[in-house]
Design a protein around this motif. Structure first.
Motif, PDB file in Angstrom:
ATOM      1  N   ASP A 188       0.842  -1.197   0.000  1.00 33.65           N
ATOM      2  CA  ASP A 188       0.000   0.000   0.000  1.00 33.65           C
ATOM      3  C   ASP A 188       0.879   1.249   0.000  1.00 33.65           C
ATOM      4  N   TRP A 189       0.276   2.360  -0.419  1.00 35.84           N
ATOM      5  CA  TRP A 189       0.974   3.642  -0.459  1.00 35.84           C
ATOM      6  C   TRP A 189       0.375   4.553   0.598  1.00 35.84           C
ATOM      7  N   VAL A 190       1.244   5.207   1.344  1.00 33.04           N
ATOM      8  CA  VAL A 190       0.801   6.047   2.450  1.00 33.04           C
ATOM      9  C   VAL A 190       1.586   7.348   2.428  1.00 33.04           C
ATOM     10  N   PHE A 191       0.978   8.382   3.023  1.00 32.45           N
ATOM     11  CA  PHE A 191       1.666   9.635   3.292  1.00 32.45           C
ATOM     12  C   PHE A 191       2.251   9.584   4.695  1.00 32.45           C
ATOM     13  N   LEU A 192       3.392  10.225   4.876  1.00 26.13           N
ATOM     14  CA  LEU A 192       4.118  10.188   6.144  1.00 26.13           C
ATOM     15  C   LEU A 192       4.171  11.590   6.735  1.00 26.13           C
ATOM     16  N   LYS A 193       3.802  11.701   8.012  1.00 26.82           N
ATOM     17  CA  LYS A 193       3.842  12.971   8.723  1.00 26.82           C
ATOM     18  C   LYS A 193       5.132  13.062   9.520  1.00 26.82           C
ATOM     19  N   LEU A 194       5.929  14.097   9.217  1.00 29.90           N
ATOM     20  CA  LEU A 194       7.201  14.314   9.886  1.00 29.90           C
ATOM     21  C   LEU A 194       7.329  15.770  10.299  1.00 29.90           C
ATOM     22  N   GLN A 195       8.285  16.029  11.180  1.00 32.53           N
ATOM     23  CA  GLN A 195       8.597  17.403  11.568  1.00 32.53           C
ATOM     24  C   GLN A 195       9.445  18.036  10.469  1.00 32.53           C
ATOM     25  N   PRO A 196       8.947  19.067   9.803  1.00 32.35           N
ATOM     26  CA  PRO A 196       9.700  19.612   8.661  1.00 32.35           C
ATOM     27  C   PRO A 196      11.019  20.245   9.050  1.00 32.35           C
ATOM     28  N   TYR A 197      11.142  20.767  10.280  1.00 28.27           N
ATOM     29  CA  TYR A 197      12.378  21.419  10.682  1.00 28.27           C
ATOM     30  C   TYR A 197      13.450  20.418  11.130  1.00 28.27           C
ATOM     31  N   VAL A 198      13.044  19.186  11.413  1.00 26.04           N
ATOM     32  CA  VAL A 198      13.984  18.189  11.918  1.00 26.04           C
ATOM     33  C   VAL A 198      14.372  17.200  10.826  1.00 26.04           C
ATOM     34  N   GLN A 199      13.365  16.649  10.145  1.00 23.75           N
ATOM     35  CA  GLN A 199      13.609  15.625   9.139  1.00 23.75           C
ATOM     36  C   GLN A 199      13.806  16.294   7.778  1.00 23.75           C
ATOM     37  N   ARG A 200      15.042  16.571   7.430  1.00 23.59           N
ATOM     38  CA  ARG A 200      15.356  17.209   6.157  1.00 23.59           C
ATOM     39  C   ARG A 200      16.024  16.266   5.169  1.00 23.59           C
ATOM     40  N   SER A 201      16.319  15.050   5.596  1.00 18.49           N
ATOM     41  CA  SER A 201      16.974  14.112   4.695  1.00 18.49           C
ATOM     42  C   SER A 201      15.983  13.343   3.830  1.00 18.49           C
ATOM     43  N   VAL A 202      14.683  13.381   4.181  1.00 23.57           N
ATOM     44  CA  VAL A 202      13.698  12.637   3.401  1.00 23.57           C
ATOM     45  C   VAL A 202      13.391  13.350   2.101  1.00 23.57           C
ATOM     46  N   ALA A 203      13.178  14.668   2.168  1.00 23.84           N
ATOM     47  CA  ALA A 203      12.868  15.454   0.983  1.00 23.84           C
ATOM     48  C   ALA A 203      13.415  16.860   1.178  1.00 23.84           C
ATOM     49  N   THR A 204      13.841  17.463   0.091  1.00 28.59           N
ATOM     50  CA  THR A 204      14.389  18.817   0.130  1.00 28.59           C
ATOM     51  C   THR A 204      13.298  19.819  -0.194  1.00 28.59           C
ATOM     52  N   ARG A 205      13.099  20.763   0.695  1.00 29.16           N
ATOM     53  CA  ARG A 205      12.063  21.768   0.509  1.00 29.16           C
ATOM     54  C   ARG A 205      12.661  23.148   0.726  1.00 29.16           C
ATOM     55  N   ALA A 206      12.245  24.085  -0.132  1.00 28.18           N
ATOM     56  CA  ALA A 206      12.801  25.430  -0.051  1.00 28.18           C
ATOM     57  C   ALA A 206      12.275  26.184   1.159  1.00 28.18           C
ATOM     58  N   ASN A 207      10.994  26.025   1.458  1.00 24.71           N
ATOM     59  CA  ASN A 207      10.372  26.748   2.568  1.00 24.71           C
ATOM     60  C   ASN A 207       9.796  25.724   3.533  1.00 24.71           C
ATOM     61  N   GLN A 208      10.410  25.604   4.692  1.00 27.15           N
ATOM     62  CA  GLN A 208       9.959  24.607   5.655  1.00 27.15           C
ATOM     63  C   GLN A 208       8.675  25.025   6.368  1.00 27.15           C
ATOM     64  N   LYS A 209       8.497  26.319   6.552  1.00 28.15           N
ATOM     65  CA  LYS A 209       7.343  26.784   7.319  1.00 28.15           C
ATOM     66  C   LYS A 209       6.045  26.598   6.554  1.00 28.15           C
ATOM     67  N   LEU A 210       6.062  26.853   5.255  1.00 29.61           N
ATOM     68  CA  LEU A 210       4.862  26.755   4.436  1.00 29.61           C
ATOM     69  C   LEU A 210       4.817  25.472   3.625  1.00 29.61           C
ATOM     70  N   ALA A 211       5.599  24.488   3.988  1.00 30.12           N
ATOM     71  CA  ALA A 211       5.626  23.232   3.243  1.00 30.12           C
ATOM     72  C   ALA A 211       4.422  22.378   3.611  1.00 30.12           C
ATOM     73  N   PHE A 212       4.215  21.331   2.820  1.00 26.81           N
ATOM     74  CA  PHE A 212       3.130  20.408   3.094  1.00 26.81           C
ATOM     75  C   PHE A 212       3.384  19.652   4.396  1.00 26.81           C
ATOM     76  N   ARG A 213       2.309  19.261   5.033  1.00 27.76           N
ATOM     77  CA  ARG A 213       2.439  18.586   6.324  1.00 27.76           C
ATOM     78  C   ARG A 213       2.934  17.156   6.163  1.00 27.76           C
ATOM     79  N   TYR A 214       2.591  16.512   5.057  1.00 23.54           N
ATOM     80  CA  TYR A 214       2.930  15.101   4.857  1.00 23.54           C
ATOM     81  C   TYR A 214       3.973  14.969   3.756  1.00 23.54           C
TER      82      TYR A 214
END
Length: 301
Positions: free
Chosen positions: A111-137
């Motif tokens: 199955d495929w699932v979305f994962l909820k992580l802390q954007p300011y802590v977990q930065r190795s999963v995906a690279t995002r330009a803006n952590q504050k306004l990024a998606f929650r999952y």
């Protein structure tokens, strides 16, 4: 956790005995040490000493020879039963409050699932330009293995540096990438249902007034799916519905036609003269607003 348990116990204690709770205050410590813990599988007293607690070394309270001690033990047993009842009610209330935000989620392998992580802590999963306004999952990611009853192992990217096992509360169901989601509705979409037939009528009491209610069968729906609706609200939303059984006159205009003065022919063929219209009602003169002094009003137009 200890403070939370003792606070709950003392709240129930004060509510049950508002004038004598301080007399039985040592019972709070005894209650916590003799209550079974889910993590230990036993009470803290039994884990520490290896035996069940005894009241002042007395194994059988019934065999106590001292009358004062026997009465004290009976009062203590009665107090424990009362506090236990209040604690059970408090535990049930906390359980109901916590279950409002919980849901049973079960995922299968692949199955495929979305994962909820802390954007300011977990930065190795995906690279995002803006952590504050990024998606929650993050994701979606594929489920590789189910570990226990509430944990799952996910297929994270190779660049990820976190553990791939997560609790089920951090996961949300997602569609696999092979399935496409349509961005438009189909052309043959069903029209909005309207009242087609009134099956039953009744009146309900709301405060001091009686409100008429209608059992309405909607278009393209069987009678089993009929719903009770307020009559006035239903007529306002669907003034031309087939359920009313008659055409509704268009709004606007007068309800009576003006008859010009003059001879009128009746069914018998006799010609009569219609009575002249009465005097016209005087119109109220429009006066300027005294609050608006800057604007000049012209009432002759």
């Amino acid at each position: 956790r200890v403070n939370q348990c003792l606070e709950t116990f003392l709240r129930c204690f004060v509510h049950a005995c508002p004038t004598k709770w301080y007399v039985w205050l040592p019972l709070a410590e005894f209650w916590y040490n003799t209550s079974p813990h889910s993590a230990l599988g036993s009470t803290p007293f039994e884990v520490l000493y290896g035996r069940a607690p005894r009241y002042f070394g007395i194994i059988d309270p019934v065999a106590c020879t001292s009358p004062d001690l026997s009465d004290w033990l009976q009062d203590r047993a009665q107090m424990e039963a009362l506090i236990r009842q209040h604690l059970l009610r408090a535990r049930q209330a906390m359980k109901d409050s916590a279950d409002k935000r919980r849901s049973d989620r079960v995922f299968a392998v692949d199955d495929w699932v979305f994962l909820k992580l802390q954007p300011y802590v977990q930065r190795s999963v995906a690279t995002r330009a803006n952590q504050k306004l990024a998606f929650r999952y993050f994701g979606p990611y594929k489920v590789l293995q189910r570990i226990g009853a509430v944990a799952y192992k996910l297929q994270l990217p190779d660049s990820s540096s976190i553990h791939p096992v997560f609790h089920v509360s951090q996961l949300r169901q997602a569609l696999p990438p092979t399935e496409q989601v349509q961005d438009q509705l189909p052309a043959a979409a069903a029209a909005s249902p309207v009242p087609e037939e009134i099956l039953e009528r009744r009146t309900v009491q709301r405060g001091r007034s009686e409100v008429p209610r209608l059992l309405v069968r909607w278009t393209d729906q069987p009678p089993e799916f009929a719903t009770w609706e307020d009559s006035e609200d239903l007529r306002q939303h669907f003034p031309r519905a087939p359920a009313w059984g008659q055409a509704v006159s268009p709004g606007g205009g007068g309800v009576t036609a003006s008859v010009p003065p003059g001879p009128v022919t009746t069914n018998a063929g006799a010609s009569t003269t219609a009575a002249p219209a009465g005097p016209e009602r005087p119109r109220r003169q429009v006066k300027p607003n005294w609050r608006l002094t800057a604007q000049v009003w012209d009432t002759t137009r």
